[in-house]
Scaffold this active site. Sequence first.
Site, mmCIF file in Angstrom:
data_model
loop_
_atom_site.group_PDB
_atom_site.id
_atom_site.type_symbol
_atom_site.label_atom_id
_atom_site.label_comp_id
_atom_site.label_asym_id
_atom_site.label_seq_id
_atom_site.Cartn_x
_atom_site.Cartn_y
_atom_site.Cartn_z
ATOM 1 N N ASN A 1 0.873 -1.180 0.000
ATOM 2 C CA ASN A 1 0.000 0.000 0.000
ATOM 3 C C ASN A 1 0.908 1.228 0.000
ATOM 4 O OD1 ASN A 1 -1.827 2.029 0.453
ATOM 5 N ND2 ASN A 1 -2.335 1.411 2.548
ATOM 6 N N TRP A 2 1.022 1.841 -1.161
ATOM 7 C CA TRP A 2 1.948 2.973 -1.283
ATOM 8 C C TRP A 2 1.407 4.260 -0.665
ATOM 9 C CZ3 TRP A 2 4.117 2.498 -7.009
ATOM 10 C CH2 TRP A 2 4.950 1.380 -7.065
ATOM 11 N N LYS A 3 0.141 4.261 -0.322
ATOM 12 C CA LYS A 3 -0.473 5.483 0.247
ATOM 13 C C LYS A 3 -0.203 6.666 -0.679
ATOM 14 C CE LYS A 3 -0.090 3.317 4.699
ATOM 15 N NZ LYS A 3 -0.071 3.442 6.142
ATOM 16 N N HIS B 1 -9.660 1.580 4.596
ATOM 17 C CA HIS B 1 -8.380 1.712 5.295
ATOM 18 C C HIS B 1 -8.560 2.676 6.472
ATOM 19 C CE1 HIS B 1 -4.269 2.802 6.211
ATOM 20 N NE2 HIS B 1 -3.931 1.660 5.642
ATOM 21 N N GLU C 1 -6.845 4.981 7.584
ATOM 22 C CA GLU C 1 -6.571 6.405 7.294
ATOM 23 C C GLU C 1 -7.769 7.051 6.602
ATOM 24 O OE1 GLU C 1 -2.828 5.725 5.376
ATOM 25 O OE2 GLU C 1 -1.984 5.144 7.307
ATOM 26 N N GLU D 1 -5.833 -4.508 10.469
ATOM 27 C CA GLU D 1 -4.769 -3.522 10.653
ATOM 28 C C GLU D 1 -5.017 -2.731 11.937
ATOM 29 O OE1 GLU D 1 -2.773 -2.508 6.686
ATOM 30 O OE2 GLU D 1 -4.475 -1.163 6.894
ATOM 31 N N GLY E 1 2.323 2.391 10.594
ATOM 32 C CA GLY E 1 3.317 3.441 10.400
ATOM 33 C C GLY E 1 4.008 3.875 11.679
ATOM 34 N N SER F 1 3.038 -2.000 10.297
ATOM 35 C CA SER F 1 4.481 -2.157 10.442
ATOM 36 C C SER F 1 4.971 -3.571 10.117
ATOM 37 C CB SER F 1 4.943 -1.720 11.837
ATOM 38 O OG SER F 1 4.592 -0.356 12.050
ATOM 39 N N GLY G 1 2.666 -1.116 4.211
ATOM 40 C CA GLY G 1 2.835 0.288 3.840
ATOM 41 C C GLY G 1 4.305 0.607 3.627
ATOM 42 N N GLY G 2 4.937 1.151 4.658
ATOM 43 C CA GLY G 2 6.318 1.626 4.579
ATOM 44 C C GLY G 2 7.284 0.664 3.896
HETATM 45 P P1 PGA Z 1 2.605 0.331 7.536
HETATM 46 O O1 PGA Z 1 1.168 0.579 6.864
HETATM 47 O O2 PGA Z 1 3.092 -0.998 7.013
HETATM 48 O O3 PGA Z 1 3.457 1.481 7.093
HETATM 49 O O4 PGA Z 1 2.382 0.303 9.003
HETATM 50 C C1 PGA Z 1 0.278 -0.476 6.659
HETATM 51 C C2 PGA Z 1 -1.022 0.038 6.089
HETATM 52 O O5 PGA Z 1 -1.470 1.109 6.509
HETATM 53 O O6 PGA Z 1 -1.626 -0.599 5.200
#
Ligand code: PGA
Length: 258
Positions: free
Chosen positions: A9-11, A98, A100, A168, A174, A214, A235-236
Amino acid sequence: MRKPMIAGNWKMNMMIGDLEGYMRAFLSGIEKVSAVDQVDICFSTPFLQLAEAQKILTKTPILVAAQNVHFENAGAFTGEISLPMLTEVGVKTVIVGHSERRQYFSETDETVALKTAAAIKNGFLPIVCVGETQEERESDKTKEVIENQVKTVFNSVQDITKTVIAYEPVWAIGTGLTASNEQAQEVHGFIRALIAEKYGRQAAEAVRILYGGSAKPANIGQLLDQPDIDGGLVGGASLKPESFLEMVQIAAKKVAQA
Ligand code: PGA
């Protein structure tokens, strides 16, 4: 064993101009991974990057996913993107709900349910995200929150096997804090039990439940060892082709050893 899925997930990261270099590095690495066809790989890019990503990956089985979508197919919804628009560029996978989106853009369990149902109706694979905040976990409300989130989705979905669920925990996204294997497994098992209760054992055994928060090369192996964890929403650690590749490699190795 369910086919694992490793989804990046590149956000709101990466430019169109970054795609080619990233994919070149990733694809040349992936060629050398044995049993890689036993893992579903997915990249969820920002909207503007989807068409280009799809073009680069068109001859591969790698999925390209949107990070959000509207539940209506067209209309006066300024700033939104519809499922037919995604279809037009070849995208048939979408992340829905998600945290966010829930936290910063007022998504509710109800809109998440509407989006999930619309996605399935349009032939998409929705990756439906659920998860509790730190405050909810600390006040012992994790299961209650998860149950409400998934049950609202269940109410609008006939065939749950047409979805992927992502657990999640918001406090782990993050932040560098990962849920322990036990914490993650407990919630994954709980979600699978809720699916079984509503749709039966067979459906529950078929649905993939990804962990996100994470996830990285150093912890994905142990997470995948848990009986109800079927992959990662990353994500990251998906922003660098090497670390994402490593996670795919770890998943492929698990399948080969199973
Ligand atoms: P993260 O994000 O791996 O950077 O914690 C995961 C996500 O929000 O899908």
